[in-house]
Scaffold this motif. Structure first.
Motif: not given
Length: 331
Positions: A30-44
């Protein structure tokens, strides 16, 4: 042999109690800021089985491709314009929105905004605090009782708005091409089904409850705004883009409309230089009409339960976006 828990990624804020429930059975990131960095979200998502979002995470085909094991997307809300539904269907990713869970919150927002704008006086606190006494100017506000409310989009939320408005003595007219004139919802709410332009022509208050698609983009355009009754009020809690913001701002400045309340915008957050920035008699809120303490608990709990059930007992025979497609008037 130890079983590895399935992974759920949550990219925007969610009620903590619902997250804790998921953590008991799944590997939750859970990270409510993940949407701000698509690259980090894709990695997760590389080893994730489910993704839970609100409205700011853009679930594109490319993002889905980053999660080869994804089978479920939970939507903390009901609007689906930030999800590529065709891409979800092509990858057999089920989409579970929180249909109905925030309807009461949105309906109360609409009624509150209508009452404030009809009466007018509540927007002048600063003048009174500064020593002015505009009693005569503020003595011509209107009552809700006897006013006509046009509900554009008569799904679950529109029907809830109509029910509350009826309790105030308002006359309700509505438009929804997905609801036949003989549909039970019209009679049960005391509303009258009409053609769009006919409903708008009668309205003292117009409230939008339609999804954003090509058919609804600028549904309330300059022409329709110009045909509204003088002194009408417009409320939009549906999606930005369903009304023409430039035309609305012009009508407010010219005094043709008495006021408006917008919770959604074509650009979120508002861009600098927006025509709405200095328009009079305008209430602006940051896409929170469906967010109350109670609604967030209901939405989060519902989505958590549905995602958990889908991961635990996947049903290959279920249309992955059937639930998403059956939402007339969705927020």
């Amino acid at each position: 042999m130890t079983t590895v828990a399935k992974k759920i990624v949550i990219s925007e804020f969610m009620d903590e109690a619902a997250i804790d429930t998921l953590r008991q059975r799944f590997d939750v990131r859970f990270d409510p800021t993940l949407f701000e960095t698509p690259g980090r979200l894709a990695a997760e998502l590389a080893d994730a089985h489910a993704l839970i979002v609100r409205n700011r995470t853009q679930v594109t085909a490319a993002l889905l491709d980053a999660g080869a094991s994804l089978s479920v997307v939970g939507r903390l809300g009901v609007g689906l314009d930030n999800l590529d539904l065709a891409a979800c269907a092509a990858r057999n990713v089920a989409v579970f929105p929180a249909t109905g869970a925030n309807a009461q919150a949105v309906a109360e927002y609409v009624i509150a905004a209508a009452l404030v704008l009809l009466r007018g006086a509540y927007l002048h606190s600063a003048e009174v605090a500064a020593g002015a006494w505009p009693r005569e100017a503020l003595s011509s506000g209107r009552e809700a009782a006897g006013s006509v409310l046009a509900v554009i989009g008569f799904g679950g939320i529109g029907q809830r708005v109509a029910g509350l408005a009826r309790g105030l003595g308002m006359t309700i007219v509505g438009y929804d091409p997905q609801q036949p004139a003989a549909a039970p919802c019209w009679r049960s709410t005391g509303a009258r089904a009409m053609a769009l332009d006919d409903a708008l022509a009668l309205a003292d208050v117009v409230t939008l409850h339609v999804p954003l698609c090509e058919a609804t983009r600028h549904l309330l355009d300059s022409g329709r705004i110009a045909r509204l009754r003088h002194g009408a009020i417009v409320i939009n809690t549906a999606r930005g883009g369903t009304l023409d913001e430039h035309a609305l701002a012009a009508a407010l400045r010219e005094g043709r409309l008495a006021g408006a309340a917008l919770d959604v915008f074509e650009d979120e957050p508002l861009r600098r230089g927006s025509p709405l920035a200095d328009a009079p008699n305008l209430i602006l809120t940051p896409h929170i009409a469906g967010l109350t303490r109670q609604a967030n608990e209901r939405v989060s709990s519902l989505v958590a339960d549905r995602v958990a059930a889908a991961l635990t007992n996947p049903s290959p025979d279920t249309d992955p976006v059937a639930d998403a497609n059956a939402m007339p008037g969705a927020l």
